[in-house]
Design a protein around this motif. Structure first.
Motif, PDB file in Angstrom:
ATOM      1  N   THR A  80       0.836  -1.200   0.000  1.00 36.72           N
ATOM      2  CA  THR A  80       0.000   0.000   0.000  1.00 36.72           C
ATOM      3  C   THR A  80       0.868   1.246   0.000  1.00 36.72           C
ATOM      4  O   THR A  80       2.005   1.240   0.482  1.00 36.72           O
ATOM      5  CB  THR A  80      -0.923   0.026   1.226  1.00 36.72           C
ATOM      6  OG1 THR A  80      -0.127   0.165   2.414  1.00 36.72           O
ATOM      7  CG2 THR A  80      -1.742  -1.258   1.331  1.00 36.72           C
ATOM      8  N   GLU A 122       2.249   2.509   3.337  1.00 32.93           N
ATOM      9  CA  GLU A 122       3.459   1.900   3.886  1.00 32.93           C
ATOM     10  C   GLU A 122       4.701   2.718   3.534  1.00 32.93           C
ATOM     11  O   GLU A 122       5.757   2.531   4.154  1.00 32.93           O
ATOM     12  CB  GLU A 122       3.621   0.473   3.344  1.00 32.93           C
ATOM     13  CG  GLU A 122       2.527  -0.486   3.755  1.00 32.93           C
ATOM     14  CD  GLU A 122       2.676  -1.836   3.071  1.00 32.93           C
ATOM     15  OE1 GLU A 122       3.823  -2.295   2.906  1.00 32.93           O
ATOM     16  OE2 GLU A 122       1.652  -2.420   2.690  1.00 32.93           O
ATOM     17  N   LYS A 145      -6.088  -3.550   4.232  1.00 33.26           N
ATOM     18  CA  LYS A 145      -5.097  -2.778   4.984  1.00 33.26           C
ATOM     19  C   LYS A 145      -5.128  -1.319   4.569  1.00 33.26           C
ATOM     20  O   LYS A 145      -5.030  -0.413   5.413  1.00 33.26           O
ATOM     21  CB  LYS A 145      -3.702  -3.371   4.752  1.00 33.26           C
ATOM     22  CG  LYS A 145      -2.603  -2.704   5.557  1.00 33.26           C
ATOM     23  CD  LYS A 145      -1.272  -3.412   5.332  1.00 33.26           C
ATOM     24  CE  LYS A 145      -0.164  -2.782   6.173  1.00 33.26           C
ATOM     25  NZ  LYS A 145       1.138  -3.477   5.978  1.00 33.26           N
ATOM     26  N   GLY A 202      -8.113   0.213   6.188  1.00 33.59           N
ATOM     27  CA  GLY A 202      -8.238   0.039   7.631  1.00 33.59           C
ATOM     28  C   GLY A 202      -9.360  -0.892   8.031  1.00 33.59           C
ATOM     29  O   GLY A 202      -9.927  -0.766   9.117  1.00 33.59           O
TER      30      GLY A 202
END
Length: 204
Positions: free
Chosen positions: A24, A27, A83, A86
């Motif tokens: 992502t 990150e 991810k 969330g």
């Protein structure tokens, strides 16, 4: 200079990332501002170094010399999408039941349950469906007990028998089965566990 430094750092991070493993954009925010990260990723997508799988989710494609680009596994894509938003994701109950040997039906689509909104993610010719479900059905997600719970929800009131509970017990570790047994469940599922325990006590 700052953008160039961010671009170099992101490129190095991506070079170190295994092919076929989605990641992502969030990150990478430790390497630069949101704007600089997004700009760098957009440039890498245009040059074909990475591909955008979904909003905020990218992958360094694996290339097979016989079949060309190999798309990432659906489960990895679903996990990365969750991810990025969330949310929580879990394999669909039909697939969970198959893995536990409780069903011989093989799902024809890649379907996952999620706490996020329902959506369809397309990766090349592959279609991945994320279906929103209530929090009770996602309890213990990400562990074997969670997969077992998903299978039980899928089988439903009439399908969860003491023999099904015994079959699941035989495939879980003692700690995972205990987590499943003590998790929050509807009354009909708890009754099946109670009946299975009584049956087990009589046969010990």
């Amino acid at each position: 200079m700052i953008l160039e430094a961010t671009a170099r750092a992101i490129r190095q991070r991506i070079d170190e990332t295994p092919t076929g493993v989605p990641f992502t954009s969030s990150e990478l925010l430790e390497l630069g501002t949101r704007a600089s990260v997004d700009q760098t990723l957009s440039r890498l997508v245009r040059t074909g170094i990475i591909e955008r799988v979904a909003r905020g989710v990218f992958v360094k494609p694996e290339v097979n010399r016989f079949v060309g680009k190999v798309m990432p596994e659906p489960a990895k894509v679903a996990a990365a999408v969750a991810k990025a938003s969330g949310s929580v994701v879990q394999i669909h109950g039909a697939e969970a039941a198959r893995r536990f040997g409780l069903s011989t039906q093989t799902p024809t689509q890649s379907v996952f349950s999620t706490s996020g909104p329902s959506r369809v993610v397309r990766v090349g010719a592959m279609e991945i469906r994320l279906n929103h479900v209530g929090s009770r059905k996602l309890a213990l997600a990400g562990r074997p007990a969670g997969e077992a719970l998903a299978a039980l929800w899928y089988l439903g009131r009439n399908g969860v028998t003491p023999s099904v509970v015994h079959a699941i017990r035989s495939k879980l570790s003692a700690s995972e089965f205990d987590a499943l047994r003590t998790s929050r469940k509807p009354s009909w599922m708890s009754d099946a566990f109670f009946a299975a325990e009584k049956h087990r006590e009589r046969n010990v």
